[in-house]
Motif scaffolding. Structure first.
Motif, mmCIF file in Angstrom:
data_model
loop_
_atom_site.group_PDB
_atom_site.id
_atom_site.type_symbol
_atom_site.label_atom_id
_atom_site.label_comp_id
_atom_site.label_asym_id
_atom_site.label_seq_id
_atom_site.Cartn_x
_atom_site.Cartn_y
_atom_site.Cartn_z
ATOM 1 N N VAL A 100 -1.325 1.021 7.821
ATOM 2 C CA VAL A 100 -2.259 1.538 6.824
ATOM 3 C C VAL A 100 -2.280 3.066 6.830
ATOM 4 N N VAL A 101 -2.324 3.667 8.038
ATOM 5 C CA VAL A 101 -2.345 5.132 8.123
ATOM 6 C C VAL A 101 -1.073 5.711 7.504
ATOM 7 N N ALA A 102 0.072 5.112 7.851
ATOM 8 C CA ALA A 102 1.342 5.593 7.316
ATOM 9 C C ALA A 102 1.340 5.504 5.794
ATOM 10 N N ALA A 103 0.808 4.400 5.279
ATOM 11 C CA ALA A 103 0.792 4.210 3.829
ATOM 12 C C ALA A 103 -0.072 5.270 3.158
ATOM 13 N N VAL A 104 -1.232 5.556 3.753
ATOM 14 C CA VAL A 104 -2.149 6.518 3.146
ATOM 15 C C VAL A 104 -1.532 7.918 3.129
ATOM 16 N N VAL A 105 -0.817 8.251 4.217
ATOM 17 C CA VAL A 105 -0.221 9.587 4.290
ATOM 18 C C VAL A 105 1.009 9.688 3.381
ATOM 19 N N LEU A 106 1.841 8.652 3.406
ATOM 20 C CA LEU A 106 3.126 8.744 2.710
ATOM 21 C C LEU A 106 3.034 8.392 1.228
ATOM 22 N N MET A 107 2.115 7.520 0.871
ATOM 23 C CA MET A 107 2.025 7.134 -0.545
ATOM 24 C C MET A 107 0.566 6.893 -0.939
ATOM 25 N N PRO A 108 -0.194 7.991 -1.010
ATOM 26 C CA PRO A 108 -1.627 7.859 -1.264
ATOM 27 C C PRO A 108 -1.966 7.218 -2.610
ATOM 28 N N ARG A 109 -1.019 7.215 -3.548
ATOM 29 C CA ARG A 109 -1.324 6.588 -4.832
ATOM 30 C C ARG A 109 -0.819 5.154 -4.893
ATOM 31 N N GLY A 110 -0.407 4.628 -3.726
ATOM 32 C CA GLY A 110 -0.083 3.214 -3.654
ATOM 33 C C GLY A 110 1.386 2.888 -3.885
ATOM 34 N N LEU A 111 1.723 1.640 -3.536
ATOM 35 C CA LEU A 111 3.093 1.145 -3.688
ATOM 36 C C LEU A 111 3.581 1.239 -5.124
ATOM 37 N N ALA A 112 2.698 0.876 -6.053
ATOM 38 C CA ALA A 112 3.110 0.839 -7.465
ATOM 39 C C ALA A 112 3.628 2.202 -7.915
ATOM 40 N N ASP A 113 2.886 3.254 -7.540
ATOM 41 C CA ASP A 113 3.283 4.607 -7.922
ATOM 42 C C ASP A 113 4.570 5.001 -7.201
ATOM 43 N N MET A 114 4.664 4.599 -5.925
ATOM 44 C CA MET A 114 5.856 4.932 -5.144
ATOM 45 C C MET A 114 7.099 4.305 -5.785
ATOM 46 N N LEU A 115 7.006 3.024 -6.121
ATOM 47 C CA LEU A 115 8.157 2.334 -6.701
ATOM 48 C C LEU A 115 8.564 2.969 -8.028
ATOM 49 N N ARG A 116 7.580 3.406 -8.786
ATOM 50 C CA ARG A 116 7.862 3.983 -10.098
ATOM 51 C C ARG A 116 8.538 5.351 -9.956
ATOM 52 N N ARG A 117 8.021 6.147 -9.005
ATOM 53 C CA ARG A 117 8.493 7.533 -8.937
ATOM 54 C C ARG A 117 9.670 7.730 -7.989
ATOM 55 N N PHE A 118 9.882 6.757 -7.069
ATOM 56 C CA PHE A 118 10.924 6.931 -6.057
ATOM 57 C C PHE A 118 12.285 7.117 -6.714
ATOM 58 N N ARG A 119 12.512 6.434 -7.806
ATOM 59 C CA ARG A 119 13.800 6.495 -8.480
ATOM 60 C C ARG A 119 14.145 7.923 -8.914
#
Lengths: 315, 244
Positions: free
Chosen positions: A280-299
């Protein structure tokens, strides 16, 4: 929705619906829990993700839904469906009566006020005779995991369709405007009080239904477990991990975190809690806007995405 | 013609401080009324009182002859009062287009319930203020001048009858100021009454039909811009006694 998304969602749905026919009993039971958590995360998504009010009161709705079913089935010997409806009525009444004063508070103050609601409800229900006081209620058993699984899945579908509608309706835009800037929303004609209470109540409807299904499934409720605040923390973590204010984020968050948590607690029992915390801590630091945003922007951004988020949190 | 907006002896106190003191004026249909005053004169408070984000301590505000002083902000918006914010407050996470679409979805008469139609109206409004190229950007990616225009577009998308502009020209360069003046004139030509609060005296002098001066929360002058700016009390309020 993009052209590819609709078939992908449908296939995922068919696979999920078929799980009880090819999966083991353990998997189905895990599935019921995970799906109900996903419903709770979606319910929280309405008030927390879309409207921007971090509610710790959703476990109250869950508890009221459980007790609605419990009281109706045990004390009044009514059918399950009536119990569910009773729980929903209790939740909506609670959302309106307490939402009006509590939703005047903002930010941390709102969170703290709702946190207190769950504690108060535990104390109240422990003293209500019809609710079995602090002993709880034992519901008539129904050994049919298939039914509970499909009910939970059906509820998740309805919750998700509701949120999909929110993301493209006038009502949903009003909620988002409130989240982004409440004063700005009001001067543009959004009835902020009404919208916030409606969002709170809608959030309550789904939480109550999940609570009702869960109560009948486990056949036992008591005040401690029905109004458990850690359940509320779970739904927040799952919604935020997946992506608050998105249509599918909270589902992805709930299912993936349930799986991780289940895996950890069976493989490394003693320190599973610690590992879950690290995730949870890693997720909050690395992708504070959530998985959905990460998947969208990672590309587009690649690994820089994580670097930027670390910089933004000013570690 | 009867006034569209009447401010009657309005006072607003913040505990000990009187931010707006017994101010009365009216706004005529299709009029551009400028309000100027030194910092802390109560200009923004006045706009908040009219738009409903602050209740007045005393006095009355009439819109089309009916009192709106006790009406919540959203109802005033639905009657047709649109405002911009001096400290620009877009909906940062939304696209520029959707920021404006909120105005079209709600706004006057309860707005337009259909999202596709609201976005269409929003697009037209963004073209009108010169942000047509930025529709897909996130609102918090816009620079200062862009945000000023966005504030205008958001308020205009509500199809207001009265537009309250809170320092829409502050921080803009001369070319941008001229462009905004042009937009406000066009707005008036569409039949909307405009109340403009401004610091840039030169801009407001050419734009306003009438000018009102606030000082320490009180109205000290009201009339045509030339006369008002030549007024001894106004010069003193701005420059101090000795230099005047």
């Amino acid at each position: 929705m993009k052209a590819l998304q609709i078939p992908a969602v449908l296939i995922a749905l068919i696979v999920l619906a078929a799980v009880p026919w090819f999966g083991s009993d353990v998997l189905v039971q895990f599935g019921i829990n995970a799906l109900l958590l996903a419903v709770l995360a979606q319910g929280w998504n309405i008030i927390g993700g879309y409207t921007g009010y971090a509610s710790f009161g959703n476990s109250v709705f869950y508890g009221l839904g459980s007790y609605g079913v419990g009281i109706a089935m045990v004390q009044w010997e009514l059918p399950f469906a009536v119990g569910l409806a009773f729980g929903v009525v209790l939740s909506v009444a609670f959302a309106i009566l307490l939402g009006i004063p509590v939703l005047r508070l903002k930010g941390h103050y709102f969170a703290i006020a709702t946190l207190a609601l769950a504690q108060v409800m535990t104390a109240i229900v422990s003293n209500v005779k019809i609710a079995g006081q602090n002993i709880g209620l034992v519901l008539p058993p129904l050994n049919n995991d298939l039914l509970f699984y499909e009910l939970a899945l059906g509820l998740l579908v309805v919750a998700t369709l509701t949120i999909y509608w929110l993301s493209r309706s006038r009502f949903g835009f009003g909620l988002i405007a409130i989240r982004e800037n409440e004063e700005g929303a009001a001067v543009m004609g959004v009835n902020t009080t009404l919208y916030k209470v409606l969002a709170f109540a809608l959030s309550g409807v789904f939480s109550a239904l999940a609570g009702g299904i869960h109560a009948y499934w486990v056949t036992f409720i008591d005040p401690e477990s029905a109004f458990d605040i850690s359940l509320n923390v779970k739904m927040i973590i799952m919604a935020v991990f997946g992506g608050p204010g998105t249509v599918f984020g909270p589902i992805i968050g709930a299912l993936s975190l349930s799986a991780i948590s289940e895996f950890l607690s069976s493989e490394i029992t003693s320190i599973a809690g610690l590992f879950f915390g690290v995730v949870v801590v890693a997720a909050v630091v690395l992708m504070p806007r959530g998985l959905a945003d990460m998947l969208r922007r990672f590309r587009t951004t690649g690994w820089r995405y994580f670097a930027e988020n670390i910089k933004a949190t000013r570690l | 013609m009867s006034a569209i907006l009447e401010i009657k002896n309005v006072t607003r106190r913040f505990s000990g401080l009187v931010a707006v003191n017994d101010v009365s004026f009216d706004l005529q249909p299709k009029e551009i009324l400028g309000i100027i005053g030194p910092n802390g004169a109560g200009k923004t408070t006045l706009i908040s009182l009219i738009s409903g984000t602050l209740p007045p301590s005393s006095g009355d505000i009439l819109f089309e002859g009916k009192s709106i002083a006790n009406m919540p902000a959203y109802q005033r918006a639905r009657l047709g009062i649109g405002r911009t914010f001096q400290i620009m407050r877009p909906f940062p996470g939304l696209s520029v287009l959707d920021n404006v679409a909120v105005g079209a979805l709600f706004g006057r008469g309860g707005g337009n319930a259909e999202l596709a139609r609201a976005r269409e109206l929003a697009r037209a409004q963004l073209d009108f203020v010169g942000l047509g190229k930025n529709v897909d950007q996130r609102a918090d990616e816009l620079g200062g001048p862009g945000r000023k225009r966005l504030e205008l577009a958001k308020a205009l998308a509500m199809q207001p009858k009265v537009l309250l502009c809170d320092e829409v020209m502050a921080g803009l360069n001369l070319v941008e100021i001229d462009e905004v003046i042009d937009v406000i004139r066009k707005v008036r030509n569409e039949g909307i009454s405009v109340l403009v609060i401004e610091h840039v005296i030169k801009a407001i002098k050419s734009l306003s039909d009438r000018l009102l001066v606030l000082h320490h929360g009180e109205k000290i002058a009201d009339g045509d811009p030339e006369t008002v700016l030549a007024n001894q009390a106004v010069v003193e309020a701005y420059l101090g006694k000795r230099r005047a």
